[in-house]
Design a protein around this motif. Structure first.
Motif, PDB file in Angstrom:
ATOM      1  N   VAL A   1       0.819  -1.218   0.000  1.00 19.64           N
ATOM      2  CA  VAL A   1       0.000   0.000   0.000  1.00 19.64           C
ATOM      3  C   VAL A   1       0.854   1.270   0.000  1.00 19.64           C
ATOM      4  N   ALA A   2       2.051   1.226   0.560  1.00 19.96           N
ATOM      5  CA  ALA A   2       2.900   2.417   0.641  1.00 19.96           C
ATOM      6  C   ALA A   2       3.474   2.836  -0.708  1.00 19.96           C
ATOM      7  N   THR A   3       3.312   2.000  -1.722  1.00 13.92           N
ATOM      8  CA  THR A   3       3.853   2.360  -3.037  1.00 13.92           C
ATOM      9  C   THR A   3       3.071   3.497  -3.691  1.00 13.92           C
ATOM     10  N   VAL A   4       1.928   3.888  -3.131  1.00 14.05           N
ATOM     11  CA  VAL A   4       1.131   4.966  -3.725  1.00 14.05           C
ATOM     12  C   VAL A   4       1.722   6.349  -3.447  1.00 14.05           C
ATOM     13  N   VAL A   5       2.679   6.448  -2.519  1.00 18.90           N
ATOM     14  CA  VAL A   5       3.301   7.732  -2.220  1.00 18.90           C
ATOM     15  C   VAL A   5       4.750   7.728  -2.703  1.00 18.90           C
ATOM     16  N   GLU A   6       5.317   8.920  -2.879  1.00 19.85           N
ATOM     17  CA  GLU A   6       6.689   9.043  -3.371  1.00 19.85           C
ATOM     18  C   GLU A   6       7.731   8.971  -2.257  1.00 19.85           C
ATOM     19  N   GLU A   7       7.361   9.418  -1.040  1.00 23.46           N
ATOM     20  CA  GLU A   7       8.271   9.406   0.101  1.00 23.46           C
ATOM     21  C   GLU A   7       7.516   8.941   1.336  1.00 23.46           C
ATOM     22  N   LEU A   8       8.264   8.386   2.295  1.00 22.37           N
ATOM     23  CA  LEU A   8       7.672   7.886   3.531  1.00 22.37           C
ATOM     24  C   LEU A   8       8.369   8.509   4.733  1.00 22.37           C
ATOM     25  N   THR A   9       7.698   8.427   5.881  1.00 28.97           N
ATOM     26  CA  THR A   9       8.312   8.767   7.159  1.00 28.97           C
ATOM     27  C   THR A   9       8.245   7.518   8.034  1.00 28.97           C
ATOM     28  N   THR A  10       8.934   7.563   9.159  1.00 22.68           N
ATOM     29  CA  THR A  10       8.857   6.424  10.081  1.00 22.68           C
ATOM     30  C   THR A  10       7.436   6.260  10.603  1.00 22.68           C
ATOM     31  N   GLU A  11       6.682   7.343  10.694  1.00 22.66           N
ATOM     32  CA  GLU A  11       5.282   7.243  11.123  1.00 22.66           C
ATOM     33  C   GLU A  11       4.472   6.420  10.111  1.00 22.66           C
TER      34      GLU A  11
ATOM     35  N   LYS B   1      12.106  -7.262  -9.988  1.00 18.23           N
ATOM     36  CA  LYS B   1      10.861  -6.782 -10.588  1.00 18.23           C
ATOM     37  C   LYS B   1       9.706  -6.754  -9.598  1.00 18.23           C
ATOM     38  N   ASP B   2       9.769  -7.593  -8.562  1.00 16.68           N
ATOM     39  CA  ASP B   2       8.648  -7.694  -7.630  1.00 16.68           C
ATOM     40  C   ASP B   2       8.821  -6.838  -6.372  1.00 16.68           C
ATOM     41  N   VAL B   3       9.825  -5.973  -6.340  1.00  9.23           N
ATOM     42  CA  VAL B   3       9.996  -5.039  -5.214  1.00  9.23           C
ATOM     43  C   VAL B   3      10.226  -3.631  -5.749  1.00  9.23           C
ATOM     44  N   THR B   4       9.961  -2.684  -4.891  1.00 12.54           N
ATOM     45  CA  THR B   4      10.247  -1.280  -5.183  1.00 12.54           C
ATOM     46  C   THR B   4      10.717  -0.642  -3.885  1.00 12.54           C
ATOM     47  N   PHE B   5      11.103   0.621  -3.942  1.00 16.73           N
ATOM     48  CA  PHE B   5      11.517   1.293  -2.712  1.00 16.73           C
ATOM     49  C   PHE B   5      11.077   2.743  -2.743  1.00 16.73           C
ATOM     50  N   ARG B   6      10.960   3.306  -1.528  1.00 24.57           N
ATOM     51  CA  ARG B   6      10.603   4.707  -1.349  1.00 24.57           C
ATOM     52  C   ARG B   6      11.543   5.312  -0.303  1.00 24.57           C
ATOM     53  N   PRO B   7      12.006   6.553  -0.534  1.00 27.59           N
ATOM     54  CA  PRO B   7      12.849   7.219   0.467  1.00 27.59           C
ATOM     55  C   PRO B   7      12.105   7.383   1.789  1.00 27.59           C
ATOM     56  N   VAL B   8      12.836   7.226   2.888  1.00 28.41           N
ATOM     57  CA  VAL B   8      12.309   7.474   4.235  1.00 28.41           C
ATOM     58  C   VAL B   8      12.967   8.777   4.701  1.00 28.41           C
ATOM     59  N   THR B   9      12.165   9.832   4.779  1.00 30.10           N
ATOM     60  CA  THR B   9      12.715  11.184   4.940  1.00 30.10           C
ATOM     61  C   THR B   9      13.209  11.535   6.339  1.00 30.10           C
ATOM     62  N   ASP B  10      12.771  10.819   7.363  1.00 37.61           N
ATOM     63  CA  ASP B  10      13.166  11.220   8.720  1.00 37.61           C
ATOM     64  C   ASP B  10      14.114  10.238   9.406  1.00 37.61           C
ATOM     65  N   LEU B  11      14.749   9.378   8.646  1.00 39.18           N
ATOM     66  CA  LEU B  11      15.814   8.530   9.191  1.00 39.18           C
ATOM     67  C   LEU B  11      17.157   9.133   8.784  1.00 39.18           C
ATOM     68  N   PRO B  12      18.195   8.908   9.585  1.00 36.94           N
ATOM     69  CA  PRO B  12      19.496   9.494   9.235  1.00 36.94           C
ATOM     70  C   PRO B  12      20.079   8.882   7.965  1.00 36.94           C
ATOM     71  N   THR B  13      20.779   9.715   7.225  1.00 37.87           N
ATOM     72  CA  THR B  13      21.499   9.217   6.056  1.00 37.87           C
ATOM     73  C   THR B  13      22.710   8.418   6.530  1.00 37.87           C
ATOM     74  N   THR B  14      23.284   7.661   5.626  1.00 44.09           N
ATOM     75  CA  THR B  14      24.560   7.010   5.906  1.00 44.09           C
ATOM     76  C   THR B  14      25.611   7.689   5.037  1.00 44.09           C
TER      77      THR B  14
END
Length: 192
Positions: A81-91, A147-160
């Protein structure tokens, strides 16, 4: 003839361009993939000349130049369900099952299952099956793309941070040449 310059690189780091330039300027280079758990060992044991490491590292007897930041991303099945947004937060991820520990220590608020230890590749396979999410640096997500996975940036976690690491007592001409390469110096630069 001297032994090839040995450069370790942590999963997700891409040393190819720098290696090509180094080879043109200083001779043979051997690229050695390492895990985060192994990244300091080769330099400390002198089996690697330098390593592109995911920071932090224990800086005792080591030099380190921070090179670039990596954004954390949540890897999930393409039907999530989270694939409908471009970015995510930890919330946004609070009710998820985290199938592999996130490197900063963050955990979703939901009670977590007792996942067995698994490689990132196995964790990606698990989320592809629709079970939970995985949070990793973007370069690692790209490396394990399917092909069966995707990813979204998590904006409020620290970068590495990816950094270049070498022993303080190993400062020869080839080390200085590689430093010059990653810093974008030309072959004719007075600082190598």
């Amino acid at each position: 003839m001297s032994a090839p310059f040995r450069l370790g690189f942590v999963t997700g780091a891409t040393p190819d361009k720098w290696a090509r330039i180094f080879e043109q300027r200083a001779g043979a280079i051997e690229l050695v993939p390492v895990t985060e758990d192994e990244q300091e060992h080769g330099v400390r044991e002198r089996t690697l000349d330098m390593v592109l490491a995911r920071l932090p590292v224990d800086r005792e007897d080591l030099h380190c130049i921070a090179l670039y930041e990596e954004r954390p991303v949540a890897v999930m099945g393409v039907e999530h369900v989270a694939t409908v947004v471009e970015e995510l937060t930890t919330e946004d991820l609070a009710d998820e099952q985290l199938v592999h520990p996130e490197r900063s220590g963050w955990r979703p608020a939901a009670e977590q299952l007792d996942w067995p230890a698994m490689s990132v590749k196995d964790a990606v396979e698990t989320v592809a099956a629709g079970t939970g999410v995985l949070v990793v640096p973007m370069s690692v997500a790209r490396l394990h793309h399917r092909k069966d996975v995707t990813f979204r940036p998590v904006t409020d976690l620290p970068t590495t941070t990816i950094g270049l690491v070498w022993r303080t007592d190993h400062d020869d001409e080839r080390v200085q040449t590689f430093i010059g390469v990653v810093r974008g110096r030309t072959a004719n630069s007075s600082r190598r």
